[in-house]
Scaffold this motif. Structure first.
Motif, short mmCIF file in Angstrom:
data_model
loop_
_atom_site.label_atom_id
_atom_site.label_comp_id
_atom_site.label_asym_id
_atom_site.label_seq_id
_atom_site.Cartn_x
_atom_site.Cartn_y
_atom_site.Cartn_z
N GLU A 350 98.40 -9.49 -24.05
CA GLU A 350 98.47 -10.33 -25.24
C GLU A 350 99.87 -10.25 -25.87
O GLU A 350 100.41 -11.26 -26.34
N PHE A 351 100.44 -9.05 -25.85
CA PHE A 351 101.79 -8.87 -26.40
C PHE A 351 102.81 -9.65 -25.59
O PHE A 351 103.70 -10.32 -26.16
N LEU A 352 102.70 -9.60 -24.26
CA LEU A 352 103.61 -10.37 -23.41
C LEU A 352 103.47 -11.86 -23.67
O LEU A 352 104.47 -12.59 -23.70
N THR A 353 102.25 -12.33 -23.83
CA THR A 353 102.03 -13.74 -24.14
C THR A 353 102.66 -14.11 -25.47
O THR A 353 103.27 -15.18 -25.61
N PHE A 354 102.54 -13.21 -26.43
CA PHE A 354 103.15 -13.43 -27.75
C PHE A 354 104.67 -13.54 -27.64
O PHE A 354 105.30 -14.42 -28.25
N LEU A 355 105.27 -12.66 -26.85
CA LEU A 355 106.72 -12.71 -26.65
C LEU A 355 107.13 -14.02 -26.00
O LEU A 355 108.13 -14.64 -26.38
N GLU A 356 106.37 -14.44 -25.00
CA GLU A 356 106.70 -15.68 -24.29
C GLU A 356 106.54 -16.89 -25.20
O GLU A 356 107.41 -17.77 -25.23
N ASP A 357 105.45 -16.94 -25.94
CA ASP A 357 105.19 -18.09 -26.81
C ASP A 357 106.27 -18.26 -27.88
O ASP A 357 106.57 -19.39 -28.29
N GLN A 398 100.59 -14.97 -38.20
CA GLN A 398 99.16 -14.68 -38.24
C GLN A 398 98.70 -14.07 -36.92
O GLN A 398 97.90 -13.13 -36.90
N VAL A 399 99.21 -14.61 -35.81
CA VAL A 399 98.90 -14.04 -34.49
C VAL A 399 99.38 -12.60 -34.42
O VAL A 399 98.68 -11.71 -33.93
N TRP A 400 100.60 -12.37 -34.92
CA TRP A 400 101.16 -11.02 -34.91
C TRP A 400 100.32 -10.07 -35.76
O TRP A 400 100.04 -8.94 -35.35
N GLN A 401 99.91 -10.52 -36.92
CA GLN A 401 99.13 -9.66 -37.81
C GLN A 401 97.81 -9.26 -37.17
O GLN A 401 97.38 -8.10 -37.25
N ASP A 402 97.18 -10.20 -36.50
CA ASP A 402 95.91 -9.91 -35.82
C ASP A 402 96.12 -8.91 -34.70
O ASP A 402 95.36 -7.94 -34.56
N TRP A 403 97.17 -9.14 -33.91
CA TRP A 403 97.45 -8.21 -32.81
C TRP A 403 97.82 -6.84 -33.33
O TRP A 403 97.35 -5.81 -32.82
N GLN A 404 98.65 -6.80 -34.37
CA GLN A 404 99.09 -5.53 -34.94
C GLN A 404 97.91 -4.71 -35.44
O GLN A 404 97.86 -3.48 -35.25
#
Length: 490
Positions: A350-357, A398-404
């Motif tokens: 999920e973190f890699l996807t976040f970096l890519e997005d 918001q995506v980051w906050q959820d992942w964090q």
């Protein structure tokens, strides 16, 4: 040094004995004292006094045995026939202070019988890039060739423009490539048994204890290659030209040309601007490693030794994917400071996807996790985290906050001391960014090597924040910046 020149004892069809062609007015670029000490070079006053003349081709010590190797290969998926050392010489083989065999290979040493349409020379920019990259990978803990040092000269070399000729004394545990076996299979099949025995006895002697030494050797090559490429993926390194003649039998990174370290995360990134189809894109490297080995292994069907069958070779190759996946997944979890388990892998991908997005910087983003977990005594990482958040729009925040939130829940269940240790020791602060290398090249082309020396020192301890660093050393390119073009001549 403890010389151990054994390659010269093989059949003379495998190489050509010759001396280097001297460069005009060679001058020191940089000497790697750590490598010099490991080799025993630093203990020899004659070698230390004449290292520039040796690399410049003006002086060949008596115990050297220079030769150019013949090999073949598949280039960009196509059979290229005979290749070989077109601009390099295996100058000597030595046992280092750990008893490890090391090849001293002079790159840029002049024409050989295998130069084809080339001029046998190397230019300063490519020499500096290889010198710094081998050093960087080695200090990052990735199996790689390194270098004793490099020199520059007044010899003009024609590429896209006229450039200064240079030379690099590359140091590697082997310069035998997959392409050596391809050459033998095509041009001297009667040598395969002898050459296979040499590879096993020289580089994989423990395989002699196996009931089937050849198969044990082949499987070991497959496993080492898989682990090396997994390490590339974890650190964000793209080789750029994974031809079979550029892969070593020892699973050490070899032949730096259009390489690059991932900056803003894009798995489809093509760092070689000559790779029009994206064959060697970052995300394709694991599959290309498998492809290369799949083309290499069937040549051993020619062996007269028992036990080598199509099924047994297939079994050797079958270990590639599980070895790669285990090594990569374990490493990915360590980059997050988490144990290797399914919940950790979900967060990692999920973190890699976040970096890519969000096209975030790969190295900085992983290192920024330390600023999230250890909020004290890590100002550099806290700044990286602030920089990351500043690039996000509201949806991404918001995506980051959820992942964090989910990440910190798992972190709290682990040993905090171990988490911090894993984050620090698996996520470098510094990589060799293309702009960093280019600034050193620009200065060196004006006769100033201080920036090469600074980057060398910086990359010596890439996992530690250093006072000699500048803001530019950790700054990614702008999201819409045009990548610096890197070609095979680079």
């Amino acid at each position: 040094m403890h010389y151990h020149n054994t390659y010269k004892n093989l059949d003379t069809r495998l190489y050509t004995r010759q001396l280097p062609t001297p460069l005009d007015n060679p001058r020191a670029g940089h000497l790697n004292l750590q490598v010099a000490e490991q080799l025993g070079w630093a203990d020899d006053a004659d070698l230390m006094a004449h290292w520039v003349e040796i690399l410049g081709g003006h002086y060949v010590p008596e115990q050297f045995a220079p030769l150019s190797m013949a090999y073949a290969g598949h280039q960009f998926g196509q059979w290229a026939g005979q290749l070989g050392d077109g601009r390099g010489l295996l100058m000597a083989q030595v046992l280092d202070k750990d008893g490890q065999l090391q090849d001293l290979h002079l790159k840029g040493s002049g024409l050989t019988p295998y130069s084809r349409m080339g001029d046998g020379r190397a230019v300063l920019r490519s020499t500096i890039r290889e010198y710094l990259c081998g050093h960087a990978l080695t200090q990052l803990g990735i199996a790689s060739s390194n270098a004793l040092g490099f020199i520059v000269s007044d010899t003009p070399v024609h590429r896209e423009r006229i450039e200064s000729g240079a030379a690099l004394m590359r140091v590697a545990d082997s310069h035998i490539r997959l392409g050596h076996v391809e050459w033998i299979a095509s041009f001297a099949p009667d040598l395969l048994d002898e050459f296979t025995d040499y590879m096993i006895d020289t580089y994989y002697p423990d395989c002699r204890n196996s009931e089937q030494p050849v198969l044990a050797f082949l499987q070991a090559v497959v496993e080492r290659s898989a682990r090396m490429i997994a390490d590339w993926q974890l650190i964000g390194f793209a080789h750029g030209v994974m031809n079979t003649d550029n892969l070593s039998i020892t699973g050490s990174t070899l032949d730096f040309g259009p390489f690059g370290f991932m900056e803003r995360f894009n798995p489809a990134w093509i760092n070689n601007h000559s790779d029009y189809s994206g064959r060697y894109a970052y995300q394709n490297q694991p599959a290309i490693g498998h492809w290369n080995l799949n083309n290499w292994l069937p040549h051993f069907m020619r062996l007269t030794q028992a036990g080598v069958t199509r099924d047994s070779l297939a079994a050797c190759l079958e270990v590639y994917e599980p070895v790669f996946m285990q090594h990569y997944q374990q490493g990915l979890c360590r980059k997050l400071g988490l144990p290797h388990q399914s919940e950790s892998l979900v967060l990692a991908f999920e973190f890699l996807t976040f970096l890519e997005d969000n096209l975030l910087d790969y190295t900085n983003s992983f290192r920024a996790l330390l600023g999230l977990v250890a909020t004290e005594a890590h100002p550099h990482e806290q700044q990286l985290l602030a920089n990351l958040l500043a690039e996000l729009n509201e949806d991404a925040k918001q995506v980051w906050q959820d992942w964090q939130t989910r990440y910190m829940t798992q972190i709290q269940a682990a040993s905090q001391e171990q988490v911090v240790l894993d984050l620090q020791s698996n996520n470098p602060v510094y990589i060799l960014r293309n702009d960093m290398a280019q600034r050193a090249i620009d200065a060196a082309e004006q006769g100033q090597f201080e920036e090469v020396a600074r980057l060398f020192d910086l990359l010596q301890t890439p996992y530690i924040v250093q006072d000699i660093a500048t803001d530019l050393d950790s700054r990614p390119p702008a999201p819409n910046a045009r990548p610096l073009p890197i070609s095979c001549s680079s």
